[in-house]
Write a protein that holds these residues in place. Structure first.
Motif: not given
Length: 459
Positions: A302-310, A350-352, A444-451
Motif C-alpha cells: 500500500x502507498x501511504x496517503x501523504x505519499x500519494x498526495x506528494x 482514501x485507503x482503497x 501508520x497512516x495517522x502518524x504520517x499526517x504529522x508534517x
C-alpha cells in the motif's frame, strides 16, 4: 435438429491458445525496424530481438531442451535475461526466474524444487553456479561476459545459431510457461504455475486496466527486476510493440531514471511505493521533463496517503495503483489515475486499492467462506482467468490456498457498498490490545499526517 434434448455433456476438446512468444513474431512483422529494447548505448529492433530469441531457442533445443522442461535463470536485468523468457516460451519450455539477490543455497533449493534442466546464470554470481546442482540439471550457461564458469555463454550460443528460424511451439491453455516463485514469507518459496492461456488473459487485462491506449509509439522504463512484476509488465508492453528501456546499471539512480524518461518520452513505468517516493522527493523531478508520463503504476505494498498526495502534486494525475499477488499475476483490483485525488474528500477513496479488475471477481469472506457484507472485515478472496494453475508439486499448499474454487490471498480487508476494496493488512500482522483488533497500517497512516514525519513502521 432432432426433437431429442441436446446433450449437456461438455465437449472434451483441445484448448489451443497463442504461444506467448508469438507477440515477438507479430512485432518483427509489423514493427521490424522500430526499437524494442534499449539498454545504455545499445538498442535492438523488434526484428533483431526476434532473431536473437530464435537463435537462443535453437541453441537450447540443440542442447536437449524440450517442451515442458524448466529453465532456471538467475540474473540481473539485461537483454539476454529478457531474451531467455521468450526463448523458453517459444520452445514451450518453462521460464523459472529468480530474485538475483538470493543466496546460493536459496537458488539451489529453487533448482531442485522446480526440477530445472538448464541453468542460465549471470557472470556476477560464480558462487551460485558452483553450488547449484540438481537431479535434473544438465548444463549451466553464463549470461554476460564476466566470470569464467559454464559450458558456454548465452552470447556464444546465440552466435553459433544465428539465422536459425524456430517456430513457436503449439501450446494449450493450461501448458505452463513461467514458474513465479513467491517471496516465501510463510516458509520456503513456492512455485506458482503460470500458463500460456492465463498469461494471454493477463496481458489483455493489464493493457485494459493499467496502461490503456498503449501502442508502438510508447516507451516503458524498467526500474525493478524483470524476474517478477516488472517482467509481467514488460511482457504486456511487448504485446503492444512499446519500447522497453532499461536503467544502465542494477543500481537505482533517480536522476538517470528521469533523464531516460525525458530522452525516450517514456509514457509508463511499473514500480513500488518506496521507489516512487524516492523519485518524487528527489530534486531531479524538477530538472527533467516528465510530461510524457501517462501511467506510473505502483504495486507490491500500500502507498501511504501523504505519499500519494506528494506524487500527485509532483507528477500530476498519472499514478495507478493495483493490488495483486504473484499467484493472481497482479489481477485483483485497480485504482486508476482518474480516481487518484490530491485533495481529501469523498472522491479520494482514501485507503482503497480500487475495484475489481476486468473479468475478475473479489469477495470478502469469513473463516467459513461466507461472503461478508459491506464494511465487514474478512479475507480477500478472488476468482477469474488470471488466477494461477496452482503451486508446482505442492498439494498441501494448494489445499490451503483454495476454498470452493476461490483463491485465498491471506490479506484482510473490507469492501464498501460500491465495490471498492480496502486492505487492512495481513492476518499475521494484526494484534489485539484491550480486546480490540489493531492493524499497524491504520496507525501508520495517522502518524504520517504529522508534517515532521516522513517514514514510520508500527510493530
Amino acid at each position: 435438429m432432432s426433437g431429442e434434448a441436446a446433450s449437456t455433456t461438455p465437449l472434451r476438446m483441445s484448448r489451443r491458445v497463442m504461444n506467448l512468444a508469438y507477440v515477438l513474431t507479430q512485432n518483427a512483422r509489423r514493427h521490424g525496424d522500430r526499437p524494442g529494447f534499449v539498454w545504455g548505448e545499445k538498442s535492438w529492433t523488434w526484428r533483431e530481438i526476434n532473431a536473437e530469441v530464435s537463435a537462443l531457442a535453437a541453441a537450447l533445443s540443440a542442447r536437449g531442451i524440450e517442451k515442458g522442461d524448466r529453465i532456471l535463470v538467475h540474473s540481473k536485468n539485461g537483454e539476454q535475461m529478457f531474451w531467455s523468457m521468450f526463448a523458453a516460451f517459444r520452445l514451450g519450455a518453462v521460464w523459472v526466474p529468480t530474485n538475483f539477490r538470493l543466496m546460493p543455497d536459496e537458488v539451489t533449493y529453487l533448482a531442485t524444487a522446480s526440477g530445472a534442466k538448464a541453468f542460465l546464470c549471470h557472470g556476477a554470481f560464480p558462487e551460485h553456479a558452483a553450488v547449484v546442482k540438481g537431479r535434473s540439471l544438465a548444463f549451466t550457461w553464463r549470461i554476460g561476459d564476466e566470470g569464467g564458469f559454464g559450458e558456454t555463454t548465452v552470447r556464444q550460443a546465440i552466435t553459433a545459431h544465428a539465422g536459425a528460424r524456430v517456430e513457436n511451439a503449439a501450446v494449450e491453455h493450461d501448458d505452463p510457461c513461467w514458474f513465479f516463485f513467491t517471496s516465501g514469507t510463510t516458509g520456503r518459496s513456492k512455485a506458482a504455475v503460470l500458463t500460456h492461456g492465463q498469461m494471454g488473459f493477463v496481458i489483455t487485462n493489464h493493457l485494459a486496466d493499467l496502461t490503456p491506449g498503449t501502442t508502438e509509439q510508447d516507451a516503458s522504463l524498467v526500474v525493478a527486476p524483470l524476474s517478477h512484476g516488472a517482467g509481467v509488465h514488460q511482457l504486456m508492453q511487448t504485446a503492444r510493440g512499446a519500447t522497453t528501456v532499461l536503467l544502465p546499471s542494477d543500481k537505482f539512480d533517480v536522476p538517470e531514471a528521469f533523464r531516460l524518461i525525458e530522452a525516450h518520452r517514456v509514457s509508463n513505468l511499473f514500480t513500488v511505493p518506496t521507489i516512487l517516493k524516492m523519485m518524487v522527493e528527489h530534486p531531479a523531478a524538477d530538472q527533467f521533463d516528465h510530461s510524457s508520463l501517462r501511467h506510473v503504476i505502483y504495486a507490491g505494498a500500500p502507498m501511504y496517503r501523504e505519499d500519494q498526495k506528494a506524487a500527485l502534486k509532483k507528477l500530476g494525475k498519472v499514478i495507478v495503483q493495483y493490488f495483486g499477488l504473484g499467484e493472481v499475476t497482479g489481477n485483483i483490483t485497480v485504482l486508476p489515475a482518474a480516481l487518484h485525488e490530491e485533495e481529501d474528500g469523498p472522491r479520494a477513496r482514501i485507503g482503497s486499492c480500487g475495484y475489481e479488475r476486468t473479468g475478475m471477481q473479489v469477495q470478502i469472506q469469513d473463516d467459513q467462506g461466507r461472503d461478508l457484507k459491506p464494511f465487514e472485515t474478512g479475507e480477500i478472496c478472488v476468482i477469474g482467468p488470471a488466477v494461477f494453475a496452482g503451486y508446482y508439486d505442492n498439494p498441501e499448499a494448494n489445499a490451503k490456498a483454495f476454498r470452493d474454487g476461490w483463491f485465498r490471498t491471506g490479506d484482510l480487508g473490507h469492501m464498501d457498498d460500491e465495490g471498492f476494496v480496502y486492505i487492512t493488512g495481513r492476518a499475521s500482522d494484526m494484534y489485539i490490545s484491550g480486546g480490540s483488533n489493531i492493524y499497524p497500517r491504520e496507525i501508520e497512516e495517522k502518524i504520517l499526517t504529522h508534517p515532521s514525519i516522513g517514514e514510520v513502521a508500527v510493530l
